[in-house]
Design a protein around this motif. Structure first.
Motif, PDB file in Angstrom:
ATOM      1  N   ASP A 151      19.346  -5.996  -7.971  1.00  0.00           N
ATOM      2  CA  ASP A 151      19.222  -5.415  -6.639  1.00  0.00           C
ATOM      3  C   ASP A 151      18.360  -6.264  -5.710  1.00  0.00           C
ATOM      4  N   SER A 152      17.441  -7.029  -6.271  1.00  0.00           N
ATOM      5  CA  SER A 152      16.584  -7.869  -5.433  1.00  0.00           C
ATOM      6  C   SER A 152      16.328  -9.199  -6.127  1.00  0.00           C
ATOM      7  N   VAL A 153      16.256 -10.260  -5.315  1.00  0.00           N
ATOM      8  CA  VAL A 153      16.106 -11.626  -5.815  1.00  0.00           C
ATOM      9  C   VAL A 153      14.898 -12.274  -5.145  1.00  0.00           C
ATOM     10  N   PRO A 154      13.749 -12.333  -5.815  1.00  0.00           N
ATOM     11  CA  PRO A 154      12.617 -13.083  -5.266  1.00  0.00           C
ATOM     12  C   PRO A 154      12.871 -14.584  -5.425  1.00  0.00           C
ATOM     13  N   VAL A 155      12.723 -15.320  -4.342  1.00  0.00           N
ATOM     14  CA  VAL A 155      12.852 -16.776  -4.386  1.00  0.00           C
ATOM     15  C   VAL A 155      11.462 -17.374  -4.205  1.00  0.00           C
ATOM     16  N   ASN A 156      10.969 -17.996  -5.283  1.00  0.00           N
ATOM     17  CA  ASN A 156       9.652 -18.625  -5.284  1.00  0.00           C
ATOM     18  C   ASN A 156       9.786 -20.129  -5.159  1.00  0.00           C
ATOM     19  N   PHE A 157       8.772 -20.752  -4.586  1.00  0.00           N
ATOM     20  CA  PHE A 157       8.703 -22.201  -4.504  1.00  0.00           C
ATOM     21  C   PHE A 157       7.448 -22.644  -5.253  1.00  0.00           C
ATOM     22  N   LEU A 158       7.629 -23.578  -6.155  1.00  0.00           N
ATOM     23  CA  LEU A 158       6.567 -23.951  -7.086  1.00  0.00           C
ATOM     24  C   LEU A 158       5.249 -24.263  -6.385  1.00  0.00           C
ATOM     25  N   ILE A 159       4.185 -23.603  -6.844  1.00  0.00           N
ATOM     26  CA  ILE A 159       2.820 -23.992  -6.495  1.00  0.00           C
ATOM     27  C   ILE A 159       2.312 -24.816  -7.671  1.00  0.00           C
ATOM     28  N   PRO A 160       2.194 -26.125  -7.527  1.00  0.00           N
ATOM     29  CA  PRO A 160       1.861 -26.977  -8.677  1.00  0.00           C
ATOM     30  C   PRO A 160       0.363 -26.962  -8.989  1.00  0.00           C
ATOM     31  N   PHE A 161      -0.067 -25.917  -9.667  1.00  0.00           N
ATOM     32  CA  PHE A 161      -1.487 -25.733  -9.965  1.00  0.00           C
ATOM     33  C   PHE A 161      -2.045 -26.909 -10.746  1.00  0.00           C
ATOM     34  N   GLU A 162      -3.209 -27.379 -10.329  1.00  0.00           N
ATOM     35  CA  GLU A 162      -3.943 -28.339 -11.141  1.00  0.00           C
ATOM     36  C   GLU A 162      -4.295 -27.667 -12.459  1.00  0.00           C
ATOM     37  N   GLY A 163      -4.135 -28.409 -13.553  1.00  0.00           N
ATOM     38  CA  GLY A 163      -4.408 -27.833 -14.856  1.00  0.00           C
ATOM     39  C   GLY A 163      -3.190 -27.286 -15.551  1.00  0.00           C
ATOM     40  N   THR A 164      -2.000 -27.461 -14.923  1.00  0.00           N
ATOM     41  CA  THR A 164      -0.740 -27.078 -15.553  1.00  0.00           C
ATOM     42  C   THR A 164       0.147 -28.321 -15.659  1.00  0.00           C
ATOM     43  N   PRO A 165       1.166 -28.306 -16.534  1.00  0.00           N
ATOM     44  CA  PRO A 165       2.020 -29.495 -16.703  1.00  0.00           C
ATOM     45  C   PRO A 165       2.732 -29.949 -15.440  1.00  0.00           C
ATOM     46  N   LEU A 166       2.938 -29.060 -14.479  1.00  0.00           N
ATOM     47  CA  LEU A 166       3.654 -29.438 -13.257  1.00  0.00           C
ATOM     48  C   LEU A 166       2.715 -29.748 -12.094  1.00  0.00           C
ATOM     49  N   ALA A 167       1.446 -29.974 -12.394  1.00  0.00           N
ATOM     50  CA  ALA A 167       0.490 -30.329 -11.338  1.00  0.00           C
ATOM     51  C   ALA A 167       0.960 -31.574 -10.599  1.00  0.00           C
ATOM     52  N   GLY A 168       0.828 -31.551  -9.277  1.00  0.00           N
ATOM     53  CA  GLY A 168       1.175 -32.706  -8.463  1.00  0.00           C
ATOM     54  C   GLY A 168       2.650 -32.863  -8.173  1.00  0.00           C
ATOM     55  N   GLN A 169       3.477 -31.926  -8.598  1.00  0.00           N
ATOM     56  CA  GLN A 169       4.919 -32.036  -8.379  1.00  0.00           C
ATOM     57  C   GLN A 169       5.297 -31.365  -7.064  1.00  0.00           C
ATOM     58  N   TRP A 170       5.291 -32.166  -6.004  1.00  0.00           N
ATOM     59  CA  TRP A 170       5.647 -31.665  -4.679  1.00  0.00           C
ATOM     60  C   TRP A 170       7.025 -32.220  -4.317  1.00  0.00           C
ATOM     61  N   ALA A 171       8.075 -31.539  -4.738  1.00  0.00           N
ATOM     62  CA  ALA A 171       9.434 -32.060  -4.584  1.00  0.00           C
ATOM     63  C   ALA A 171      10.206 -31.402  -3.453  1.00  0.00           C
ATOM     64  N   LEU A 172       9.619 -30.418  -2.773  1.00  0.00           N
ATOM     65  CA  LEU A 172      10.350 -29.630  -1.786  1.00  0.00           C
ATOM     66  C   LEU A 172       9.956 -29.999  -0.363  1.00  0.00           C
ATOM     67  N   THR A 173      10.901 -29.860   0.539  1.00  0.00           N
ATOM     68  CA  THR A 173      10.630 -29.958   1.973  1.00  0.00           C
ATOM     69  C   THR A 173      10.962 -28.605   2.602  1.00  0.00           C
ATOM     70  N   PRO A 174      10.451 -28.327   3.790  1.00  0.00           N
ATOM     71  CA  PRO A 174      10.826 -27.064   4.442  1.00  0.00           C
ATOM     72  C   PRO A 174      12.333 -26.927   4.613  1.00  0.00           C
ATOM     73  N   GLN A 175      12.994 -28.032   4.910  1.00  0.00           N
ATOM     74  CA  GLN A 175      14.438 -27.975   5.134  1.00  0.00           C
ATOM     75  C   GLN A 175      15.191 -27.617   3.842  1.00  0.00           C
ATOM     76  N   ARG A 176      14.752 -28.212   2.726  1.00  0.00           N
ATOM     77  CA  ARG A 176      15.415 -27.897   1.453  1.00  0.00           C
ATOM     78  C   ARG A 176      15.168 -26.435   1.075  1.00  0.00           C
ATOM     79  N   CYS A 177      13.984 -25.939   1.319  1.00  0.00           N
ATOM     80  CA  CYS A 177      13.690 -24.538   1.018  1.00  0.00           C
ATOM     81  C   CYS A 177      14.638 -23.614   1.772  1.00  0.00           C
ATOM     82  N   LEU A 178      14.894 -23.913   3.029  1.00  0.00           N
ATOM     83  CA  LEU A 178      15.803 -23.080   3.813  1.00  0.00           C
ATOM     84  C   LEU A 178      17.226 -23.141   3.272  1.00  0.00           C
TER      85      LEU A 178
END
Length: 380
Positions: free
Chosen positions: A228-255
């Motif tokens: 019934d509902s679909v949350p769309v999240n965009f990665l917050i690359p927390f320091e201290g996690t394996p995906l830290a520093g992974q900033w692969a998105l632009t505002p245009q791609r998110c849209l």
């Protein structure tokens, strides 16, 4: 563009795009971005008008999770600088929920870290739901991990309206982001929630190194599960996690990702969720033309945009907060929903004019802090 005309026409008829059409949408250029938003906006307005549903998160238990999801600041072995604490007492959780309700939140999402709830945990959450309902009628969505037999039914009987368990990514990519459970486990919990008479809520996280094909596959998997509902999240690359520093998105791609989800799930609540502030940035108002739901204020372990700024953004963009007396889903989806034993929800707390929520953020300072721990990504 003939592609966008085709997608919009199908969305108005509740027809899904083909996989190739969904992939083609993600491949459109930035020059076509406003046309993409406009086409998705036609579908959004057809099913939901100009209403925006507000949701409010309460983190009942933070950190110390035994699962190894690479994107999560609460994961096993996380070095992220977040607060960790055990279960909030029902009154404490109700105080937090009341702040969001006073600002117009129609749904309160109760979240707890962990693989899944014990029966004792379900009783705790039932007590918390009762404490929140004493403050006013509001939809309650529980997000407690993998469900076992009978737990969904007990949550429903306690007054929960919905259950959230995100698929997060495609089945093909799932092993790359988690090894302690699999895609099938998550899909099974979504099915269990629906079978229990709860409204199924499940979404995705973009920006974890997935391909366009992965994004399309998870969107179609969500459609197949009939959520019934679909949350769309965009990665917050927390320091201290394996995906830290992974900033692969632009505002245009998110849209474009949001638009693809809207076309695949045209008559479903699409919720703009975690990471929207740091990835969409100044283009957040454009996203309101695609989604019909957002989280108000903070998230689980990181701060969001100030609640008053969210309300101002909605008003300035020409949208209105969805009131408790307005059905969230189109009539045909409500008719298809399973019968619930719990009493129907009554009208919630009225939305105050320009209600400030600064006090709510101050109240939560003891259990929340900014968790990303890194500078904003380059605007590239």
């Amino acid at each position: 563009m003939s592609l966008l005309e085709t997608l919009a026409g199908k969305g108005l008829r509740r027809e899904p795009p083909t996989r190739d059409e969904a992939l083609a949408l993600l491949a459109t250029s930035d020059d076509d971005l406003l046309d993409v938003v406009a086409a998705a906006g036609r579908v959004r307005r057809h099913w939901f008008g100009r209403r925006v549903k507000l949701n409010y998160l309460v983190n009942l238990k933070s950190g110390l999770c035994p699962e190894d999801c690479t994107y999560c600041s609460q994961r096993l072995g996380s070095k992220a600088d977040i607060l960790t604490y055990t279960w909030l007492k029902p009154g404490e959780a109700a105080d937090a929920a009341a702040a969001g309700m006073a600002a117009g939140a129609k749904r309160v999402c109760l979240v707890a870290s962990g693989r899944g709830p014990t029966d004792r945990d379900v009783r705790r959450v039932a007590d918390t739901i009762a404490a929140i309902k004493e403050r006013g009628d509001v939809e309650i969505c529980a997000c407690l991990g993998l469900l076992r037999d009978g737990q969904g039914e007990r949550l429903r009987d306690a007054g929960a309206h919905a259950y959230n368990h995100n698929l997060n990514t495609s089945e093909a990519q799932y092993g790359d982001i988690c090894t302690t459970h699999d895609f099938g486990d998550r899909a099974d919990t979504v099915r269990r929630s629906r079978d229990a008479g709860l409204s199924p809520c499940s979404g995705l996280i973009a920006g974890m190194g997935e391909t366009d094909g992965d994004l399309v596959d998870v969107a179609f998997a969500l459609r197949e599960l009939d959520v019934d509902s679909v949350p769309v999240n965009f990665l917050i690359p927390f320091e201290g996690t394996p995906l830290a520093g992974q900033w692969a998105l632009t505002p245009q791609r998110c849209l474009r990702i949001l638009a693809m989800v809207r076309f695949v799930c045209p008559d479903v609540e699409v919720r703009l969720s975690g990471g929207r502030e740091i990835h969409l940035r100044s283009l957040q108002p454009l996203a309101l033309h695609i989604v019909n739901s957002i989280f108000l204020g903070d998230y689980l372990t990181s701060e969001g945009q100030a609640g008053q700024a969210d309300l101002d953004m909605i008003a300035d963009a020409g949208f209105e907060v969805e009131g408790a007396d307005v059905p969230t889903l189109p009539e045909h989806r409500r008719e298809a929903a399973p019968a619930r034993d719990a009493a129907p929800l009554a009208d919630a707390v009225p939305v105050p004019d320009a209600a400030p929520v600064s006090g709510a953020r101050a109240d939560l300072v003891a259990v929340r802090r900014r968790g990303a721990g890194t500078e904003l990504p380059p605007n590239a």
